[in-house]
Design a protein around this motif. Structure first.
Motif, mmCIF file in Angstrom:
data_model
loop_
_atom_site.group_PDB
_atom_site.id
_atom_site.type_symbol
_atom_site.label_atom_id
_atom_site.label_comp_id
_atom_site.label_asym_id
_atom_site.label_seq_id
_atom_site.Cartn_x
_atom_site.Cartn_y
_atom_site.Cartn_z
ATOM 1 N N VAL A 1 0.876 -1.175 0.000
ATOM 2 C CA VAL A 1 0.000 0.000 0.000
ATOM 3 C C VAL A 1 0.907 1.218 0.000
ATOM 4 C CG1 VAL A 1 -1.700 1.321 1.316
ATOM 5 C CG2 VAL A 1 -1.786 -1.178 1.336
ATOM 6 N N ARG A 2 0.596 2.194 -0.830
ATOM 7 C CA ARG A 2 1.319 3.465 -0.840
ATOM 8 C C ARG A 2 0.290 4.553 -0.560
ATOM 9 N NH1 ARG A 2 6.114 2.106 -1.814
ATOM 10 N NH2 ARG A 2 6.746 0.575 -3.331
ATOM 11 N N LEU A 3 0.259 4.986 0.684
ATOM 12 C CA LEU A 3 -0.758 5.912 1.160
ATOM 13 C C LEU A 3 -0.167 7.289 1.397
ATOM 14 C CD1 LEU A 3 -3.572 6.582 2.406
ATOM 15 C CD2 LEU A 3 -2.672 5.662 4.566
ATOM 16 N N THR A 4 -0.780 8.297 0.791
ATOM 17 C CA THR A 4 -0.424 9.687 1.058
ATOM 18 C C THR A 4 -1.582 10.316 1.810
ATOM 19 O OG1 THR A 4 0.890 9.817 -0.975
ATOM 20 C CG2 THR A 4 0.224 11.905 0.032
ATOM 21 N N LEU A 5 -1.304 10.779 3.011
ATOM 22 C CA LEU A 5 -2.303 11.435 3.848
ATOM 23 C C LEU A 5 -2.060 12.941 3.790
ATOM 24 C CD1 LEU A 5 -1.872 9.007 6.833
ATOM 25 C CD2 LEU A 5 -4.026 9.319 5.594
ATOM 26 N N VAL A 6 -3.053 13.695 3.335
ATOM 27 C CA VAL A 6 -2.933 15.148 3.195
ATOM 28 C C VAL A 6 -3.841 15.824 4.217
ATOM 29 C CG1 VAL A 6 -3.247 17.127 1.643
ATOM 30 C CG2 VAL A 6 -2.430 14.941 0.731
ATOM 31 N N SER A 7 -3.262 16.738 4.981
ATOM 32 C CA SER A 7 -4.056 17.481 5.963
ATOM 33 C C SER A 7 -4.781 18.629 5.270
ATOM 34 C CB SER A 7 -3.163 18.006 7.088
ATOM 35 O OG SER A 7 -2.218 18.919 6.570
ATOM 36 N N PRO A 8 -5.925 19.032 5.825
ATOM 37 C CA PRO A 8 -6.707 20.081 5.184
ATOM 38 C C PRO A 8 -6.035 21.445 5.252
ATOM 39 C CG PRO A 8 -7.692 19.496 7.283
ATOM 40 C CD PRO A 8 -6.565 18.528 7.035
ATOM 41 N N ALA A 9 -6.507 22.339 4.391
ATOM 42 C CA ALA A 9 -6.024 23.717 4.383
ATOM 43 C C ALA A 9 -6.393 24.402 5.695
ATOM 44 C CB ALA A 9 -6.644 24.462 3.205
ATOM 45 N N LEU B 1 -2.127 21.548 4.942
ATOM 46 C CA LEU B 1 -1.642 21.303 3.578
ATOM 47 C C LEU B 1 -0.275 20.635 3.537
ATOM 48 C CD1 LEU B 1 -2.756 24.314 1.376
ATOM 49 C CD2 LEU B 1 -3.557 21.956 1.314
ATOM 50 N N HIS B 2 -0.032 19.718 4.428
ATOM 51 C CA HIS B 2 1.181 18.913 4.399
ATOM 52 C C HIS B 2 0.792 17.449 4.295
ATOM 53 C CE1 HIS B 2 3.266 22.563 5.459
ATOM 54 N NE2 HIS B 2 4.410 21.943 5.262
ATOM 55 N N ALA B 3 1.706 16.673 3.783
ATOM 56 C CA ALA B 3 1.422 15.259 3.554
ATOM 57 C C ALA B 3 2.389 14.374 4.320
ATOM 58 C CB ALA B 3 1.516 14.937 2.060
ATOM 59 N N VAL B 4 1.883 13.229 4.680
ATOM 60 C CA VAL B 4 2.680 12.158 5.287
ATOM 61 C C VAL B 4 2.451 10.938 4.413
ATOM 62 C CG1 VAL B 4 2.918 10.631 7.283
ATOM 63 C CG2 VAL B 4 2.488 13.064 7.628
ATOM 64 N N GLU B 5 3.504 10.236 4.099
ATOM 65 C CA GLU B 5 3.375 9.036 3.271
ATOM 66 C C GLU B 5 3.654 7.794 4.109
ATOM 67 O OE1 GLU B 5 6.024 9.631 -0.027
ATOM 68 O OE2 GLU B 5 4.768 11.213 -0.871
ATOM 69 N N LEU B 6 2.772 6.815 3.973
ATOM 70 C CA LEU B 6 2.953 5.514 4.608
ATOM 71 C C LEU B 6 3.031 4.485 3.497
ATOM 72 C CD1 LEU B 6 0.266 5.663 7.458
ATOM 73 C CD2 LEU B 6 2.674 6.297 7.582
ATOM 74 N N SER B 7 3.941 3.567 3.634
ATOM 75 C CA SER B 7 4.004 2.466 2.677
ATOM 76 C C SER B 7 4.190 1.172 3.450
ATOM 77 C CB SER B 7 5.141 2.658 1.665
ATOM 78 O OG SER B 7 6.393 2.674 2.322
ATOM 79 N N GLY B 8 3.627 0.113 2.917
ATOM 80 C CA GLY B 8 3.727 -1.185 3.567
ATOM 81 C C GLY B 8 2.397 -1.885 3.561
ATOM 82 N N ARG B 9 2.094 -2.532 4.681
ATOM 83 C CA ARG B 9 0.837 -3.264 4.833
ATOM 84 C C ARG B 9 0.646 -3.533 6.315
ATOM 85 N NH1 ARG B 9 4.692 -5.802 2.516
ATOM 86 N NH2 ARG B 9 5.661 -7.619 3.374
ATOM 87 N N ALA B 10 -0.493 -4.100 6.663
ATOM 88 C CA ALA B 10 -0.804 -4.361 8.069
ATOM 89 C C ALA B 10 0.384 -5.023 8.765
ATOM 90 C CB ALA B 10 -2.035 -5.249 8.179
ATOM 91 N N GLY B 11 0.766 -4.465 9.893
ATOM 92 C CA GLY B 11 1.855 -5.045 10.672
ATOM 93 C C GLY B 11 3.238 -4.560 10.298
ATOM 94 N N ARG B 12 3.381 -3.877 9.170
ATOM 95 C CA ARG B 12 4.714 -3.407 8.734
ATOM 96 C C ARG B 12 4.555 -2.158 7.899
ATOM 97 N NH1 ARG B 12 8.890 -1.931 6.766
ATOM 98 N NH2 ARG B 12 10.840 -2.916 6.326
ATOM 99 N N TRP B 13 4.787 -1.012 8.512
ATOM 100 C CA TRP B 13 4.645 0.262 7.810
ATOM 101 C C TRP B 13 5.937 1.057 7.876
ATOM 102 C CZ3 TRP B 13 0.487 1.091 4.930
ATOM 103 C CH2 TRP B 13 -0.680 0.387 5.221
ATOM 104 N N GLY C 1 5.694 17.115 -0.054
ATOM 105 C CA GLY C 1 5.024 18.311 -0.546
ATOM 106 C C GLY C 1 3.639 18.012 -1.073
ATOM 107 N N VAL C 2 2.801 19.028 -1.101
ATOM 108 C CA VAL C 2 1.454 18.920 -1.639
ATOM 109 C C VAL C 2 1.351 19.851 -2.820
ATOM 110 C CG1 VAL C 2 -0.997 19.264 -1.172
ATOM 111 C CG2 VAL C 2 0.479 18.372 0.614
ATOM 112 N N GLY C 3 0.783 19.348 -3.901
ATOM 113 C CA GLY C 3 0.562 20.190 -5.077
ATOM 114 C C GLY C 3 1.732 20.223 -5.997
#
Length: 184
Positions: A3-11, A163-175, A182-184
């Motif tokens: 899974v490659r998840l990018t979490l973006v916080s609101p403005a 407006l900042h992002a955090v990226e998580l990669s992996g899968r359940a049990g291993r991230w 950056g955003v945008g």
């Protein structure tokens, strides 16, 4: 598969600027350029107005953002829309309990432990592939705390800026966590 998840916080919103619990107010103008996502990226977001408005401000069609209830901010009950300083003066014991005990919910809403469990369940059930998520700051803190296997107290040590992002990669049990994207 990963899974490659990018979490973006609101403005930025007036509530964030005034240290108030979110009250559903509008987002401020966004200076970032339009967001271009590669084909095949699933786009989800908190059902909150500010997360959907942030997606729109970054050039995404709100209809393309699937509302994900698990990404809703912590339900703050009767504290919704109130300033933390105001609450600390009016209900010092309640605020102290909420800050010290992740299972406490003196506001009549959801505890931080319940928030973390909800976010962890969603995170660990994600299908492999790229996902772009517009999420509330407390949801992002809960996701990172879970991904790192950190204690509940780590939630308060994470700062999620608008407006900042955090990226998580992996899968359940291993991230793995990548900070400062950056955003945008």
């Amino acid at each position: 598969m990963t899974v490659r998840l990018t979490l973006v916080s609101p403005a930025m919103t007036a509530a964030l600027r005034e240290a108030r619990f979110d009250d559903g107010g509008p987002v401020e103008a966004v200076a970032a350029g339009p967001l271009t996502l590669p084909a095949g990226v699933r786009v989800v977001g908190s059902p909150s107005g500010r997360c959907l408005a942030t997606a729109r401000a970054l050039g995404l069609d709100p209809a393309s953002v699937r509302a994900e209830p698990a990404l809703a901010g912590c339900a703050m009950g009767r504290w919704r829309g109130r300033q933390l300083d105001e609450l600390t003066a009016a209900e010092p014991e309640s605020v102290a309990a909420w800050l010290a005990d992740p299972a406490a919910a003196p506001h009549g809403g959801e505890s931080l432990r319940e928030l973390r469990a909800r976010v962890a369940g969603w995170l660990d059930a994600l299908e492999p592939g790229p996902v772009h998520a517009f999420a509330e700051p407390d949801v992002i803190r809960a996701a990172v705390t879970h991904a790192l296997g950190a204690p509940d107290s780590a939630f308060w040590r994470l700062d999620v800026r608008p407006l900042h992002a955090v990226e998580l990669s992996g899968r359940a049990g291993r991230w793995n966590v990548r900070l400062g994207a950056g955003v945008g």
